[in-house]
Design a protein around this motif. Structure first.
Motif, PDB file in Angstrom:
ATOM      1  N   ALA A   1      21.211  37.217  26.441  1.00 52.64           N
ATOM      2  CA  ALA A   1      20.514  38.454  26.804  1.00 52.64           C
ATOM      3  C   ALA A   1      21.364  39.686  26.522  1.00 52.64           C
ATOM      4  CB  ALA A   1      20.115  38.410  28.285  1.00 52.64           C
ATOM      5  N   GLY A   2      22.568  39.478  25.974  1.00 53.55           N
ATOM      6  CA  GLY A   2      23.442  40.601  25.641  1.00 53.55           C
ATOM      7  C   GLY A   2      24.190  41.169  26.823  1.00 53.55           C
ATOM      8  N   LEU A   3      24.323  40.403  27.875  1.00 53.88           N
ATOM      9  CA  LEU A   3      24.976  40.903  29.089  1.00 53.88           C
ATOM     10  C   LEU A   3      26.474  40.598  29.126  1.00 53.88           C
ATOM     11  CD1 LEU A   3      22.233  39.886  31.681  1.00 53.88           C
ATOM     12  CD2 LEU A   3      22.614  42.128  30.628  1.00 53.88           C
ATOM     13  N   GLY A   4      26.985  39.992  28.082  1.00 51.89           N
ATOM     14  CA  GLY A   4      28.406  39.641  28.055  1.00 51.89           C
ATOM     15  C   GLY A   4      29.285  40.812  27.654  1.00 51.89           C
ATOM     16  N   VAL A   5      30.585  40.608  27.786  1.00 53.83           N
ATOM     17  CA  VAL A   5      31.568  41.605  27.372  1.00 53.83           C
ATOM     18  C   VAL A   5      32.273  41.045  26.140  1.00 53.83           C
ATOM     19  CG1 VAL A   5      33.647  42.857  28.059  1.00 53.83           C
ATOM     20  CG2 VAL A   5      31.878  42.356  29.754  1.00 53.83           C
ATOM     21  N   PRO A   6      32.349  41.825  25.072  1.00 49.39           N
ATOM     22  CA  PRO A   6      33.004  41.326  23.859  1.00 49.39           C
ATOM     23  C   PRO A   6      34.456  40.918  24.131  1.00 49.39           C
ATOM     24  CG  PRO A   6      31.828  43.374  23.409  1.00 49.39           C
ATOM     25  CD  PRO A   6      31.820  43.163  24.902  1.00 49.39           C
ATOM     26  N   HIS A   7      34.879  39.867  23.457  1.00 47.29           N
ATOM     27  CA  HIS A   7      36.235  39.333  23.625  1.00 47.29           C
ATOM     28  C   HIS A   7      37.287  40.413  23.391  1.00 47.29           C
ATOM     29  CE1 HIS A   7      39.578  36.542  23.403  1.00 47.29           C
ATOM     30  NE2 HIS A   7      39.911  37.082  22.246  1.00 47.29           N
ATOM     31  N   GLU A   8      37.093  41.209  22.361  1.00 41.97           N
ATOM     32  CA  GLU A   8      38.076  42.255  22.040  1.00 41.97           C
ATOM     33  C   GLU A   8      38.248  43.243  23.189  1.00 41.97           C
ATOM     34  OE1 GLU A   8      35.398  41.479  20.095  1.00 41.97           O
ATOM     35  OE2 GLU A   8      36.505  40.268  18.639  1.00 41.97           O
ATOM     36  N   GLU A   9      37.140  43.583  23.844  1.00 39.33           N
ATOM     37  CA  GLU A   9      37.201  44.513  24.974  1.00 39.33           C
ATOM     38  C   GLU A   9      37.966  43.899  26.144  1.00 39.33           C
ATOM     39  OE1 GLU A   9      34.054  46.644  28.006  1.00 39.33           O
ATOM     40  OE2 GLU A   9      33.438  46.333  25.926  1.00 39.33           O
ATOM     41  N   VAL A  10      37.699  42.643  26.421  1.00 38.82           N
ATOM     42  CA  VAL A  10      38.409  41.948  27.502  1.00 38.82           C
ATOM     43  C   VAL A  10      39.903  41.904  27.191  1.00 38.82           C
ATOM     44  CG1 VAL A  10      38.696  39.737  28.708  1.00 38.82           C
ATOM     45  CG2 VAL A  10      36.404  40.592  28.188  1.00 38.82           C
ATOM     46  N   MET A  11      40.243  41.568  25.952  1.00 34.12           N
ATOM     47  CA  MET A  11      41.661  41.486  25.578  1.00 34.12           C
ATOM     48  C   MET A  11      42.341  42.849  25.681  1.00 34.12           C
ATOM     49  SD  MET A  11      42.202  38.373  25.306  1.00 34.12           S
ATOM     50  CE  MET A  11      43.905  38.518  24.825  1.00 34.12           C
ATOM     51  N   GLN A  12      41.656  43.923  25.306  1.00 36.05           N
ATOM     52  CA  GLN A  12      42.234  45.263  25.445  1.00 36.05           C
ATOM     53  C   GLN A  12      42.525  45.569  26.911  1.00 36.05           C
ATOM     54  OE1 GLN A  12      39.379  47.857  23.573  1.00 36.05           O
ATOM     55  NE2 GLN A  12      40.221  47.523  21.511  1.00 36.05           N
ATOM     56  N   GLU A  13      41.566  45.223  27.780  1.00 37.21           N
ATOM     57  CA  GLU A  13      41.772  45.448  29.212  1.00 37.21           C
ATOM     58  C   GLU A  13      42.931  44.618  29.746  1.00 37.21           C
ATOM     59  OE1 GLU A  13      38.220  45.071  31.573  1.00 37.21           O
ATOM     60  OE2 GLU A  13      37.055  46.258  30.149  1.00 37.21           O
ATOM     61  N   MET A  14      43.046  43.372  29.293  1.00 40.14           N
ATOM     62  CA  MET A  14      44.129  42.510  29.757  1.00 40.14           C
ATOM     63  C   MET A  14      45.482  43.035  29.289  1.00 40.14           C
ATOM     64  SD  MET A  14      42.768  40.232  31.650  1.00 40.14           S
ATOM     65  CE  MET A  14      44.131  39.123  31.841  1.00 40.14           C
ATOM     66  N   HIS A  15      45.555  43.490  28.045  1.00 39.37           N
ATOM     67  CA  HIS A  15      46.816  44.037  27.530  1.00 39.37           C
ATOM     68  C   HIS A  15      47.197  45.318  28.286  1.00 39.37           C
ATOM     69  CE1 HIS A  15      47.525  41.171  24.354  1.00 39.37           C
ATOM     70  NE2 HIS A  15      46.291  41.329  23.905  1.00 39.37           N
ATOM     71  N   ALA A  16      46.216  46.164  28.576  1.00 43.37           N
ATOM     72  CA  ALA A  16      46.488  47.391  29.333  1.00 43.37           C
ATOM     73  C   ALA A  16      46.957  47.049  30.739  1.00 43.37           C
ATOM     74  CB  ALA A  16      45.236  48.269  29.378  1.00 43.37           C
ATOM     75  N   TRP A  17      46.332  46.061  31.346  1.00 46.39           N
ATOM     76  CA  TRP A  17      46.720  45.622  32.688  1.00 46.39           C
ATOM     77  C   TRP A  17      48.155  45.098  32.686  1.00 46.39           C
ATOM     78  CZ3 TRP A  17      47.386  40.317  34.116  1.00 46.39           C
ATOM     79  CH2 TRP A  17      47.562  40.098  35.474  1.00 46.39           C
ATOM     80  N   ALA A  18      48.491  44.275  31.692  1.00 41.17           N
ATOM     81  CA  ALA A  18      49.846  43.720  31.598  1.00 41.17           C
ATOM     82  C   ALA A  18      50.866  44.822  31.347  1.00 41.17           C
ATOM     83  CB  ALA A  18      49.908  42.665  30.492  1.00 41.17           C
ATOM     84  N   ALA A  19      50.519  45.783  30.498  1.00 43.99           N
ATOM     85  CA  ALA A  19      51.437  46.897  30.217  1.00 43.99           C
ATOM     86  C   ALA A  19      51.678  47.718  31.475  1.00 43.99           C
ATOM     87  CB  ALA A  19      50.870  47.770  29.103  1.00 43.99           C
ATOM     88  N   ASP A  20      50.640  47.925  32.263  1.00 43.49           N
ATOM     89  CA  ASP A  20      50.774  48.674  33.514  1.00 43.49           C
ATOM     90  C   ASP A  20      51.706  47.949  34.475  1.00 43.49           C
ATOM     91  OD1 ASP A  20      49.980  50.789  35.436  1.00 43.49           O
ATOM     92  OD2 ASP A  20      48.992  49.112  36.476  1.00 43.49           O
ATOM     93  N   ILE A  21      51.554  46.655  34.581  1.00 43.72           N
ATOM     94  CA  ILE A  21      52.428  45.873  35.472  1.00 43.72           C
ATOM     95  C   ILE A  21      53.871  45.947  34.988  1.00 43.72           C
ATOM     96  CG2 ILE A  21      53.016  43.523  36.221  1.00 43.72           C
ATOM     97  CD1 ILE A  21      49.997  42.971  36.360  1.00 43.72           C
ATOM     98  N   ARG A  22      54.077  45.778  33.681  1.00 50.34           N
ATOM     99  CA  ARG A  22      55.438  45.871  33.127  1.00 50.34           C
ATOM    100  C   ARG A  22      56.049  47.236  33.411  1.00 50.34           C
ATOM    101  NH1 ARG A  22      52.978  43.564  28.522  1.00 50.34           N
ATOM    102  NH2 ARG A  22      53.290  41.335  28.491  1.00 50.34           N
ATOM    103  N   ALA A  23      55.276  48.290  33.233  1.00 53.30           N
ATOM    104  CA  ALA A  23      55.773  49.646  33.460  1.00 53.30           C
ATOM    105  C   ALA A  23      56.156  49.856  34.910  1.00 53.30           C
ATOM    106  CB  ALA A  23      54.732  50.669  33.027  1.00 53.30           C
ATOM    107  N   ARG A  24      55.337  49.352  35.820  1.00 54.12           N
ATOM    108  CA  ARG A  24      55.637  49.511  37.251  1.00 54.12           C
ATOM    109  C   ARG A  24      56.888  48.738  37.639  1.00 54.12           C
ATOM    110  NH1 ARG A  24      50.998  47.641  40.365  1.00 54.12           N
ATOM    111  NH2 ARG A  24      49.998  47.029  38.446  1.00 54.12           N
ATOM    112  N   HIS A  25      57.087  47.567  37.061  1.00 52.09           N
ATOM    113  CA  HIS A  25      58.259  46.765  37.399  1.00 52.09           C
ATOM    114  C   HIS A  25      59.517  47.287  36.714  1.00 52.09           C
ATOM    115  CE1 HIS A  25      56.569  43.484  39.808  1.00 52.09           C
ATOM    116  NE2 HIS A  25      55.455  43.717  39.136  1.00 52.09           N
ATOM    117  N   ALA A  26      59.361  47.925  35.575  1.00 48.10           N
ATOM    118  CA  ALA A  26      60.523  48.472  34.867  1.00 48.10           C
ATOM    119  C   ALA A  26      61.099  49.666  35.612  1.00 48.10           C
ATOM    120  CB  ALA A  26      60.127  48.868  33.451  1.00 48.10           C
ATOM    121  N   SER A  27      60.274  50.359  36.362  1.00 43.33           N
ATOM    122  CA  SER A  27      60.730  51.559  37.064  1.00 43.33           C
ATOM    123  C   SER A  27      61.393  51.246  38.386  1.00 43.33           C
ATOM    124  CB  SER A  27      59.545  52.513  37.287  1.00 43.33           C
ATOM    125  OG  SER A  27      58.598  51.917  38.157  1.00 43.33           O
ATOM    126  N   ARG A  28      61.519  49.980  38.728  1.00 38.62           N
ATOM    127  CA  ARG A  28      62.133  49.602  40.005  1.00 38.62           C
ATOM    128  C   ARG A  28      63.615  49.464  39.891  1.00 38.62           C
ATOM    129  NH1 ARG A  28      57.893  45.420  42.786  1.00 38.62           N
ATOM    130  NH2 ARG A  28      56.168  46.813  42.653  1.00 38.62           N
TER     131      ARG A  28
END
Length: 85
Positions: free
Chosen positions: A58-85
């Protein structure tokens, strides 16, 4: 009711007996409960997969590329927060 016999390796039978004793049950009751749960889990999984396929068609899914972009951004945010400690 149907009776089914199962041959178990000695170590599995011993573990089943210990688990049954720990929960004040019998190996037969514990095995039957585990089988009931597994069959129910399989039915639930199949229903969820059917729903996911219908949503995807029905077209209600999220494209794989979009999910991967969000996951990479999430991981980068976590790395940045831990690097500043």
């Amino acid at each position: 009711m149907v009776r089914i016999s199962v041959d178990l390796p000695d170590e599995v039978a011993a573990a089943l007996q210990a688990a049954a004793s720990a929960c004040q049950s019998t190996p037969e009751m514990l095995a039957a409960s585990a089988i009931r749960d597994r069959v129910a889990d399989q039915a639930a999984l199949e229903a969820e997969l059917a729903q996911a396929e219908a949503e995807s068609e029905a077209g209600l899914g999220v494209p794989h590329e979009e999910v991967m972009q969000e996951m990479h951004a999430w991981a980068a945010d976590i790395r940045a927060r831990h690097a500043s400690r």
